[in-house]
Design an enzyme around this catalytic site. Structure first.
Site, PDB file in Angstrom:
ATOM      1  N   GLN A  91      31.200  34.279  48.061  1.00 39.33           N
ATOM      2  CA  GLN A  91      29.932  34.738  48.536  1.00 39.33           C
ATOM      3  C   GLN A  91      29.236  33.563  48.833  1.00 39.33           C
ATOM      4  O   GLN A  91      29.387  32.346  48.072  1.00 39.33           O
ATOM      5  CB  GLN A  91      29.432  35.575  47.425  1.00 39.33           C
ATOM      6  CG  GLN A  91      29.742  36.913  47.224  1.00 39.33           C
ATOM      7  CD  GLN A  91      29.155  37.875  46.363  1.00 39.33           C
ATOM      8  OE1 GLN A  91      28.333  37.294  45.430  1.00 39.33           O
ATOM      9  NE2 GLN A  91      28.952  38.888  46.777  1.00 39.33           N
ATOM     10  N   PHE A  98      28.562  41.756  49.641  1.00 33.88           N
ATOM     11  CA  PHE A  98      28.569  41.559  48.224  1.00 33.88           C
ATOM     12  C   PHE A  98      30.212  41.401  47.733  1.00 33.88           C
ATOM     13  O   PHE A  98      31.089  41.164  48.800  1.00 33.88           O
ATOM     14  CB  PHE A  98      28.079  42.627  47.437  1.00 33.88           C
ATOM     15  CG  PHE A  98      26.457  42.246  47.405  1.00 33.88           C
ATOM     16  CD1 PHE A  98      25.768  41.856  48.176  1.00 33.88           C
ATOM     17  CD2 PHE A  98      26.028  42.644  46.204  1.00 33.88           C
ATOM     18  CE1 PHE A  98      24.430  41.488  47.960  1.00 33.88           C
ATOM     19  CE2 PHE A  98      24.590  42.659  45.796  1.00 33.88           C
ATOM     20  CZ  PHE A  98      23.835  41.989  46.766  1.00 33.88           C
ATOM     21  N   SER A  99      30.528  41.379  46.711  1.00 36.74           N
ATOM     22  CA  SER A  99      31.892  41.094  46.007  1.00 36.74           C
ATOM     23  C   SER A  99      33.049  42.125  46.794  1.00 36.74           C
ATOM     24  O   SER A  99      32.795  43.179  47.085  1.00 36.74           O
ATOM     25  CB  SER A  99      31.844  41.235  44.649  1.00 36.74           C
ATOM     26  OG  SER A  99      31.352  40.243  44.231  1.00 36.74           O
ATOM     27  N   ASN A 148      28.874  31.599  45.134  1.00 36.50           N
ATOM     28  CA  ASN A 148      29.268  32.363  43.941  1.00 36.50           C
ATOM     29  C   ASN A 148      30.606  33.345  43.877  1.00 36.50           C
ATOM     30  O   ASN A 148      31.151  33.396  45.257  1.00 36.50           O
ATOM     31  CB  ASN A 148      28.068  33.087  43.913  1.00 36.50           C
ATOM     32  CG  ASN A 148      28.084  33.975  42.102  1.00 36.50           C
ATOM     33  OD1 ASN A 148      28.488  33.650  41.301  1.00 36.50           O
ATOM     34  ND2 ASN A 148      27.523  34.954  42.300  1.00 36.50           N
ATOM     35  N   ASP A 149      31.020  34.078  43.001  1.00 33.51           N
ATOM     36  CA  ASP A 149      32.086  35.108  43.299  1.00 33.51           C
ATOM     37  C   ASP A 149      32.916  34.738  44.264  1.00 33.51           C
ATOM     38  O   ASP A 149      33.029  35.220  45.361  1.00 33.51           O
ATOM     39  CB  ASP A 149      31.245  36.264  43.678  1.00 33.51           C
ATOM     40  CG  ASP A 149      30.650  36.892  42.568  1.00 33.51           C
ATOM     41  OD1 ASP A 149      30.213  36.243  41.743  1.00 33.51           O
ATOM     42  OD2 ASP A 149      30.001  37.958  42.797  1.00 33.51           O
TER      43      ASP A 149
END
Length: 137
Positions: free
Chosen positions: A46, A86-87, A29-30
């Site tokens: 991610q 995380f991002s 993701n991301d």
């Protein structure tokens, strides 16, 4: 790039996207950084390597010379005592303003949110910096 750019070509597998990066295993993701350095594009995103559903976030790393054929690299960031990854964003520190480069080579910097609730014991959520002086390896 030596053998760092050699790998089986998962994009030739049936049902694989042909123009989008996908990991051999797990969930992604991301996108968190697409940088170009020394003739190679680096993609960070991610990633949860242990399942095809959301889980403790890592950052994957892939490299390409043409933005079509991507070679999966070892995981760039793992959850640690600060939490899960995380991002964020990755950049090349061309002028070595961070002071983290060496031998006249600029470092790759990865800024990300360390989600402390994923740590044991739980920690506050903070901003974190990881860096590489070996092209993300």
């Amino acid at each position: 790039m030596g053998n760092a750019m050699t790998s089986s070509e998962p994009r030739h597998e049936r049902h694989r996207p042909q123009y989008h990066f996908s990991m051999k295993n797990g969930w992604i993701n991301d996108p968190n950084g697409l940088v170009y350095h020394d003739g190679v594009y680096h993609l960070f995103c991610q990633h949860y390597p242990d399942d095809i559903t959301w889980g403790p976030m890592h950052w994957s790393h892939a490299m390409s010379t043409d933005l079509v054929s991507w070679v999966e690299q070892p995981i760039a960031l793992f959850p640690d005592e600060l939490g899960t990854c995380f991002s964020g964003s990755a950049v090349v520190d061309w002028h070595n303003t961070s002071g983290l480069g060496k031998d006249g080579r600029p470092p790759l910097l990865a800024f990300y949110t360390a989600a402390g609730d994923g740590a044991t014991p739980p920690q506050p959520t903070t901003q974190a910096l990881a860096f590489s002086t070996d092209n993300g390896r």
